[in-house]
Write a protein that holds these residues in place. Sequence first.
Motif, PDB file in Angstrom:
ATOM      1  N   ASP A  52       0.824  -1.207   0.000  1.00  0.00           N
ATOM      2  CA  ASP A  52       0.000   0.000   0.000  1.00  0.00           C
ATOM      3  C   ASP A  52       0.859   1.259   0.000  1.00  0.00           C
ATOM      4  OD1 ASP A  52      -2.316  -1.496   0.061  1.00  0.00           O
ATOM      5  OD2 ASP A  52      -2.428  -1.517   2.250  1.00  0.00           O
ATOM      6  N   GLU A  53       2.135   1.106   0.335  1.00  0.00           N
ATOM      7  CA  GLU A  53       3.060   2.239   0.390  1.00  0.00           C
ATOM      8  C   GLU A  53       3.636   2.480  -1.001  1.00  0.00           C
ATOM      9  OE1 GLU A  53       6.334   3.773   3.622  1.00  0.00           O
ATOM     10  OE2 GLU A  53       6.433   1.676   2.977  1.00  0.00           O
ATOM     11  N   PRO A  54       3.575   3.701  -1.527  1.00  0.00           N
ATOM     12  CA  PRO A  54       4.096   3.965  -2.869  1.00  0.00           C
ATOM     13  C   PRO A  54       5.604   3.736  -2.938  1.00  0.00           C
ATOM     14  CG  PRO A  54       3.486   6.010  -1.761  1.00  0.00           C
ATOM     15  CD  PRO A  54       2.974   4.892  -0.911  1.00  0.00           C
ATOM     16  N   SER A  55       6.075   3.476  -4.145  1.00  0.00           N
ATOM     17  CA  SER A  55       7.491   3.152  -4.346  1.00  0.00           C
ATOM     18  C   SER A  55       8.409   4.276  -3.887  1.00  0.00           C
ATOM     19  CB  SER A  55       7.749   2.828  -5.823  1.00  0.00           C
ATOM     20  OG  SER A  55       7.090   1.652  -6.204  1.00  0.00           O
ATOM     21  N   HIS A  56       8.040   5.539  -4.161  1.00  0.00           N
ATOM     22  CA  HIS A  56       8.943   6.632  -3.782  1.00  0.00           C
ATOM     23  C   HIS A  56       9.091   6.716  -2.267  1.00  0.00           C
ATOM     24  CE1 HIS A  56       5.845   9.494  -2.361  1.00  0.00           C
ATOM     25  NE2 HIS A  56       5.089   9.024  -3.337  1.00  0.00           N
ATOM     26  N   THR A  93       9.883   8.638 -10.367  1.00  0.00           N
ATOM     27  CA  THR A  93       9.621   8.046  -9.049  1.00  0.00           C
ATOM     28  C   THR A  93      10.802   8.260  -8.117  1.00  0.00           C
ATOM     29  OG1 THR A  93       8.141   6.363  -9.955  1.00  0.00           O
ATOM     30  CG2 THR A  93       9.135   5.896  -7.818  1.00  0.00           C
ATOM     31  N   GLN A 105      10.964  11.793  -6.851  1.00  0.00           N
ATOM     32  CA  GLN A 105      10.014  12.083  -5.777  1.00  0.00           C
ATOM     33  C   GLN A 105      10.643  11.796  -4.421  1.00  0.00           C
ATOM     34  OE1 GLN A 105       6.417   9.901  -7.612  1.00  0.00           O
ATOM     35  NE2 GLN A 105       5.485  11.454  -6.303  1.00  0.00           N
TER      36      GLN A 105
END
Length: 271
Positions: free
Chosen positions: A22-26, A64, A67
């Motif tokens: 659920d945590e974005p890659s950046h 990404t 970010q």
Amino acid sequence: MRVLGVDHRALGNKPRLSRTSDEPSHARIEKWLLGRIDAGRLLPDDKLPREEELAAALGVSRMTLRQALGSMESRGLLERRRGRAGGNIIRERQIECDLTGLPGFTEQMRRANVRAGARVIGVKRVRAGRAVAASLELGRNQDVFEIVRVRSARREPLALEETYLPAHLFAGLDRRPLTGSIYAIMRRDYDLAPHSAQEWLEPAVATHAHATLLDVEPGAALMLVTRTSFTASGVAVEHAFDRYRADRTRISLRTSVSTTVSAELTADAVG
């Protein structure tokens, strides 16, 4: 300066970004790099691999990766230098100085989990200048104690404190050891602890005198906090100028909407 390749041991095991999360890659990239900093593997002045190489090694786009790097830059942990010799450079972790609730420097460092130090530059009884007298609500020709100290953390000078206290309220203060918390002395020995304050925050530059004491170059960026403190009964007991090194500190302050403002907003909504 160490110039790191994508396989340098300082980077350790790279995050597995292909895994569902659920945590974005950046955010995971940032957490990984912060972990290497906290573990002492990535050091100040380390130069990260080129963005295209690091992004390819992580299996993400440069956007990404940028970010994550941009977030670190905004937190003062990374310097992004332009030009042929530029790159992404790890910076010394800044110490957060939390001004919420009128803490002294010792308490600020306790909140940051850093041990505070103090070097007394001078303590003397002087005639209050016009601005100090006005702030402390003193009459003409009244004296104040002028206390100048360099406050340190991680064995480095972090802030220069210039403090003025009414001499008639703090008799004998100049004969006390002042390498610890002055607020604690004001509370314990004089029952005149600061309870509220008016504070102003503004950018400043280091004079030659400031630079010598804070171990920075003349003209270096500082954050100036000017403060007048009052007891619970409204007596002005402190006027101070605290100059923080901008390269080593972040000033934070938690605020909330006051009861008065909330009531006004409610009234406007009803009306």
